[in-house]
Structure formats: C-alpha cells, structure tokens
Scaffold this active site. Structure first.
Site, PDB file in Angstrom:
ATOM      1  CD  GLN A  38      -2.857  -1.167  -0.095  1.00 31.11           C
ATOM      2  OE1 GLN A  38      -3.203  -0.106  -0.600  1.00 31.11           O
ATOM      3  NE2 GLN A  38      -2.873  -2.462  -0.777  1.00 31.11           N
ATOM      4  CG  ASN A  39       5.285   2.886   0.601  1.00 31.94           C
ATOM      5  OD1 ASN A  39       5.539   3.887  -0.100  1.00 31.94           O
ATOM      6  ND2 ASN A  39       5.728   3.522   1.849  1.00 31.94           N
ATOM      7  CG  HIS A  40       0.538   5.866  -2.765  1.00 33.52           C
ATOM      8  ND1 HIS A  40      -0.128   6.782  -2.161  1.00 33.52           N
ATOM      9  CD2 HIS A  40       0.055   4.780  -2.865  1.00 33.52           C
ATOM     10  CE1 HIS A  40      -1.331   6.391  -2.029  1.00 33.52           C
ATOM     11  NE2 HIS A  40      -1.579   4.984  -2.664  1.00 33.52           N
TER      12      HIS A  40
END
Length: 169
Positions: A38-40
């Site tokens: 979920q880290n961009h």
C-alpha cells in the site's frame, strides 16, 4: 527489540537522495525499501517514469533508480520500535551521512519522504559536508499508507516537481 535498517541504494551518478525515516516491518522482513504493497513510493515512480516498477523484481527496480540518478536511504540506521509507525520509534541511531557523501559526489538534493525524516534535515546537510546552498532540501509528503490525508495524485504531483527540478524525469 533493536531493529537494523537497510543498506543505502547509491551510485556515483546519484543526484537526488530520497530519505525515509526507517523501514516498516514488511520492508524489513523483505529486506526491500518500500515493501508494503500500500506504500505509494514505487507506484509514484512508475507513474512518473512510465514503467511498471512493481512488476519488476527488486534488483531491477534498484537498477532503474541507479540508472536515473536516484539514491535511497533512511535517516535512522537502527532503532527500537513495535509496528511500523514513526511515532513508535525509540532510541534511534542516525545513519552515517558523512560516509554516504563519498559515494555520491554528484548529489545535489535531498528529498525527505515525510515529516520524521525532515526533522533531521539540518543535521543531514551538515553531515553531508555540503556548502551552504549547494544541496537543496525538500520535504515531500510521505508515501506511507499512514499518510491518508494526501491522495495518490496529490503525492504524485509533489514528487514530480522535485524529480523534474533535478532532471530525473
């Protein structure tokens, strides 16, 4: 429990150093920067560089960073922390930025990935041995999933401005 961070991703061609605070639990387990799905971070670079970095294996992603002049590291070399939140970091040891400077002679900017990293901006610049004004410093919005107040597009725009300024696009 004392945790140890990841080695820097550097090259002699690095112009921009992205500094996080300390890898999250998933990143430490995988021994990969920005390993939480979920880290961009990888998604933002993929959008800006027009390539699906997430589809590449980790060594190929790192090679893409090096080819474009982007270095990665964290402010903290080690710390005590439960979970992955910066607010839980205790007894932190700062990385050796003076040693890093020898590996990045072309470094022109440091982009802090979030507020915890940016808190150390003056010390990082001093440790890099930078003459006043030679290395630019940026505070970018954290790519962490914990930074839900910024949309993906808003984060992408902020990151794009810095990468464009340093000819990494």
């Amino acid at each position: 429990m004392r945790l140890t961070g990841l080695a820097p991703v550097v090259s002699g061609q690095a112009r921009l150093l992205v500094l996080g605070s300390f890898p999250g639990a998933r990143s430490l387990a995988q021994q990969q920067y920005y390993g939480h799905p979920q880290n961009h971070f990888w998604k933002i670079l993929s959008a800006l560089w027009g390539m699906d970095l997430a589809a590449l294996d980790y060594p190929a992603r790192i090679a893409a960073l090096r080819e474009r002049g982007l270095a990665l590291w964290d402010v903290y070399a080690a710390c005590e922390r439960e979970g992955s939140l910066d607010a839980a970091i205790r007894n932190a040891e700062v990385n050796d930025f003076a040693a890093l400077a020898r590996h990045c002679p072309r470094l022109e900017a440091v982009a802090h990935n979030g507020g915890e990293s940016f808190r150390h901006a003056p010390a990082v610049i001093a440790a890099l041995g930078a003459e006043a004004g030679r290395i630019q410093v940026y505070k970018l919005p954290s790519t962490s999933p914990a930074n839900a107040s910024w949309s993906f597009e808003r984060k992408r725009g902020a990151w794009e401005a810095v990468l464009r300024r340093h000819h990494l696009l």
